[in-house]
Design an enzyme around this catalytic site. Structure first.
Site, PDB file in Angstrom:
ATOM      1  N   LYS A  53     -73.750 -40.544  34.512  1.00  0.00           N
ATOM      2  CA  LYS A  53     -72.782 -39.318  34.197  1.00  0.00           C
ATOM      3  C   LYS A  53     -72.933 -39.794  33.139  1.00  0.00           C
ATOM      4  O   LYS A  53     -72.582 -38.125  32.652  1.00  0.00           O
ATOM      5  CB  LYS A  53     -73.180 -39.070  35.470  1.00  0.00           C
ATOM      6  CG  LYS A  53     -73.764 -38.850  36.531  1.00  0.00           C
ATOM      7  CD  LYS A  53     -73.876 -38.528  37.941  1.00  0.00           C
ATOM      8  CE  LYS A  53     -74.948 -38.493  39.611  1.00  0.00           C
ATOM      9  NZ  LYS A  53     -74.560 -38.694  39.943  1.00  0.00           N
ATOM     10  N   GLN A  97     -69.712 -37.816  43.817  1.00  0.00           N
ATOM     11  CA  GLN A  97     -70.508 -39.209  44.462  1.00  0.00           C
ATOM     12  C   GLN A  97     -70.880 -39.995  45.712  1.00  0.00           C
ATOM     13  O   GLN A  97     -70.013 -39.236  46.604  1.00  0.00           O
ATOM     14  CB  GLN A  97     -70.475 -39.590  43.267  1.00  0.00           C
ATOM     15  CG  GLN A  97     -71.504 -41.222  43.230  1.00  0.00           C
ATOM     16  CD  GLN A  97     -72.718 -40.655  42.647  1.00  0.00           C
ATOM     17  OE1 GLN A  97     -72.612 -40.113  41.599  1.00  0.00           O
ATOM     18  NE2 GLN A  97     -73.774 -41.362  43.017  1.00  0.00           N
ATOM     19  N   ASP A 120     -73.804 -29.975  42.060  1.00  0.00           N
ATOM     20  CA  ASP A 120     -74.638 -30.414  42.103  1.00  0.00           C
ATOM     21  C   ASP A 120     -75.800 -29.315  43.122  1.00  0.00           C
ATOM     22  O   ASP A 120     -76.797 -30.032  43.822  1.00  0.00           O
ATOM     23  CB  ASP A 120     -74.024 -31.976  43.565  1.00  0.00           C
ATOM     24  CG  ASP A 120     -74.382 -33.227  43.038  1.00  0.00           C
ATOM     25  OD1 ASP A 120     -75.552 -32.777  42.550  1.00  0.00           O
ATOM     26  OD2 ASP A 120     -73.271 -33.796  43.031  1.00  0.00           O
TER      27      ASP A 120
END
Ligand code: GUN
Length: 315
Positions: A53, A97, A120
């Site tokens: 990422k 994460q 997200d």
């Protein structure tokens, strides 16, 4: 004729090129987008994901910051960190994460992320925006599946779509996105009575259950489009044989690494589907491309910038 394979990396690089243009325009206006990636502890798989990422951020000239609290960080400390990131002017997106180490309260920590920075798309406010078709931040993997279909010329409107897997991250938002795109959607899961019968109705079958090779050609209608979201590590030789016996390339890689990455679909699905996304080389790169585009979207929404957008339009 074996199924035509969708090209995830190619579609991802098209999206990334569009995102890079938007980053350039924002940066020229003094509004360079920024992403904070929070990685708690040292789970090797999470480390790999976060590295890819931040690498994508570098490639698109998005500012990125990796924050790595130790595995024994407290929930209170994490909440404080999120509040600091929420308040920072140079950070547009916050990514926590998952999974977080056990004693941490994942629910509370995710809820603390400002919905405007929730790249997200996990916050209930963004879930509600998606469900009511209002502008918001949409989970990356399901949005990536839609972009993969759309940019590969696969029609969605009026199609019978079946999603297997009801996770908050993939299955549920996937069903919502397909519904918003005018498909007729059935959401199946581990308690579904007749999974084969349900799947066999699908013109578009999206599989996100997290179990290697579970969907076989018996589940798939001839000519269907199958999107395989699963990424499973197969290390058991018996399971490897069930899925990949006779595949020289896979056998070679299995012998060298001791495992291989397999989707939720058995390779024999390609005998009946007309189009499918492979694993690896399908949805994976799209997830990261959509995270980048969400970071830009978050920057623009937060700062009230109205630039022409080509990624994720109309969903
Ligand atoms: N872990 C596995 N998938 C995801 C994802 O999409 N986002 C985050 N933040 N963590 C994950």
């Amino acid at each position: 004729m074996p199924a035509k394979m969708l090209d995830g990396p190619k579609v991802a690089s098209l999206i990334n090129a569009e995102t890079a243009e938007e980053v350039k325009a924002l940066t020229q206006a003094g509004l360079r987008p920024g992403l904070a990636a929070v990685l708690v502890g040292n789970d090797p798989a999470s480390e790999v994901y976060v590295r890819s990422k931040t690498k994508a951020c570098d490639e698109l000239n998005i500012y990125s910051e990796k924050i790595t609290p130790p595995a024994d960080v407290t929930t209170e400390k994490m909440l404080q960190l999120v509040r600091e990131l929420n308040a920072r002017e140079d950070i547009d997106g916050i990514l926590i994460q998952l999974p977080l180490p056990r004693p941490l309260n994942t629910e509370r920590i995710l809820m603390e992320v400002l919905p405007a920075k929730d790249v997200d798309g996990f916050h209930p406010l963004n879930v509600g925006f998606l469900s009511t078709q209002r502008p918001g931040l949409v989970p990356c993997t399901p949005m990536g599946c839609i972009e993969l279909l759309r940019r590969s010329g696969i029609p969605i409107e009026k199609q019978d779509a079946v999603v297997v897997g009801r996770s908050d991250i993939v299955g549920k938002p996937m069903a919502m996105l397909l519904t918003n795109a005018n498909a007729t959607v059935t959401l199946c899961h581990s308690k579904t009575k007749d999974l084969i019968g349900m799947c066999k109705r699908a013109d578009i079958l999206v599989v996100a259950m997290g179990r290697a090779g579970t969907i076989t050609k018996e589940h798939v209608k001839i000519g269907a489009t199958v999107v395989d979201v699963g990424i499973n590590r197969v290390a058991d030789p018996e399971e490897f044989k069930r899925l990949f016996a006779g595949n020289a390339k896979r056998e070679d890689s299995f012998a060298r690494h001791g495992y291989t990455l397999a989707g939720d679909c058995h390779p024999n699905v390609a005998e009946v589907a007309s189009v499918m996304s492979p694993v690896p080389g399908g949805v994976g790169p799209l997830t990261i491309a959509m995270l980048m585009s969400n970071t830009v979207k978050a920057a623009k929404m937060r700062r009230g910038v109205h630039l022409k957008t080509t990624v994720g339009v109309g969903y």
